[in-house]
Design an enzyme around this catalytic site. Sequence first.
Site, PDB file in Angstrom:
ATOM      1  N   GLU A   1       0.785  -1.060  -0.215  1.00  0.00           N
ATOM      2  CA  GLU A   1       0.059  -0.065   0.092  1.00  0.00           C
ATOM      3  C   GLU A   1       0.784   1.391  -0.026  1.00  0.00           C
ATOM      4  O   GLU A   1       0.360   2.263  -0.706  1.00  0.00           O
ATOM      5  CB  GLU A   1      -0.933  -0.254   1.342  1.00  0.00           C
ATOM      6  N   VAL A   2       2.008   1.229   0.698  1.00  0.00           N
ATOM      7  CA  VAL A   2       3.047   2.426   0.747  1.00  0.00           C
ATOM      8  C   VAL A   2       4.258   1.988  -0.292  1.00  0.00           C
ATOM      9  O   VAL A   2       4.850   1.275   0.075  1.00  0.00           O
ATOM     10  CB  VAL A   2       3.217   2.542   2.093  1.00  0.00           C
TER      11      VAL A   2
ATOM     12  N   HIS B   1       9.255  -1.294   3.137  1.00  0.00           N
ATOM     13  CA  HIS B   1       9.133  -1.334   4.751  1.00  0.00           C
ATOM     14  C   HIS B   1       9.266  -2.899   4.860  1.00  0.00           C
ATOM     15  O   HIS B   1       8.643  -3.698   4.142  1.00  0.00           O
ATOM     16  CB  HIS B   1       7.930  -0.516   5.159  1.00  0.00           C
TER      17      HIS B   1
ATOM     18  N   HIS C   1       7.643  -5.366   7.756  1.00  0.00           N
ATOM     19  CA  HIS C   1       6.729  -5.453   8.967  1.00  0.00           C
ATOM     20  C   HIS C   1       7.330  -6.365   9.915  1.00  0.00           C
ATOM     21  O   HIS C   1       7.853  -7.491   9.569  1.00  0.00           O
ATOM     22  CB  HIS C   1       5.322  -5.836   8.652  1.00  0.00           C
TER      23      HIS C   1
HETATM   24  P1  DGP Z   1       1.763  -2.590   3.013  1.00  0.00           P
HETATM   25  O1  DGP Z   1       2.272  -1.379   2.390  1.00  0.00           O
HETATM   26  O2  DGP Z   1       0.432  -3.100   2.604  1.00  0.00           O
HETATM   27  O3  DGP Z   1       2.660  -3.751   3.606  1.00  0.00           O
HETATM   28  O4  DGP Z   1       1.377  -1.758   4.754  1.00  0.00           O
HETATM   29  C1  DGP Z   1       1.469  -0.801   4.816  1.00  0.00           C
HETATM   30  C2  DGP Z   1       1.094  -0.404   6.439  1.00  0.00           C
HETATM   31  O5  DGP Z   1       1.447   1.082   6.809  1.00  0.00           O
HETATM   32  C3  DGP Z   1      -0.072  -0.784   6.854  1.00  0.00           C
HETATM   33  O6  DGP Z   1       0.081  -1.836   7.896  1.00  0.00           O
HETATM   34  C4  DGP Z   1      -0.733   0.522   7.630  1.00  0.00           C
HETATM   35  C5  DGP Z   1       0.546   1.248   7.860  1.00  0.00           C
HETATM   36  N1  DGP Z   1       0.428   2.692   7.863  1.00  0.00           N
HETATM   37  C6  DGP Z   1      -0.080   3.307   6.751  1.00  0.00           C
HETATM   38  N2  DGP Z   1      -0.386   4.896   7.054  1.00  0.00           N
HETATM   39  C7  DGP Z   1       0.244   4.804   8.209  1.00  0.00           C
HETATM   40  C8  DGP Z   1       0.809   6.017   8.817  1.00  0.00           C
HETATM   41  O7  DGP Z   1       0.533   7.253   8.539  1.00  0.00           O
HETATM   42  N3  DGP Z   1       1.253   5.892   9.988  1.00  0.00           N
HETATM   43  C9  DGP Z   1       1.686   4.562  10.647  1.00  0.00           C
HETATM   44  N4  DGP Z   1       2.373   4.471  11.771  1.00  0.00           N
HETATM   45  N5  DGP Z   1       1.531   3.475  10.037  1.00  0.00           N
HETATM   46  C10 DGP Z   1       0.826   3.557   8.785  1.00  0.00           C
END
Ligand code: DGP
Length: 124
Positions: free
Chosen positions: A99-100, A104, A106
């Site tokens: 999504e981002v 990253h 996890h």
């Molecule tokens: P993914 O790209 O699907 O691996 O997951 C992105 C993760 O980022 C998701 O678990 C939620 C997290 N996330 C999204 N926006 C923010 C934010 O503004 N702050 C934080 N701490 N986490 C976020």
Amino acid sequence: MAYDSNNIFAKILRGEIPNDTVYEDERVLAFRDIQPQTPVHVLVIPKGEYESMDDFAENGSDAEIAAVFRAVASIARDHGVADSGYRLLANTGADAHQEVAHFHVHVFGGRRLGRMIRPARDDD
Ligand code: DGP
């Protein structure tokens, strides 16, 4: 594809969006996921601009790559899950629902994590 400096983690790195930092050094930032799925759910990111695992592996320096994975292990120890166990996940691309668009990792832990992956449904 060019790195999009408007992604949420880029904004966090610039201090434009608050975050709950658990670890920081010159190359790495780690903070709690905004929607934690486990008692320990930390996101570990390089400070450099890499959009995905593919980009990071290809273009990250050896020092940056080492720093991310040393940080992961350090965070797991600091959060008390190094012995009980934890899981790393790096969603990469569309099939994995990344999504981002800033690389990253996890870090999940603090409870039994179940099976590694479940069968996909049609809408997954
Ligand atoms: P993914 O790209 O699907 O691996 O997951 C992105 C993760 O980022 C998701 O678990 C939620 C997290 N996330 C999204 N926006 C923010 C934010 O503004 N702050 C934080 N701490 N986490 C976020």
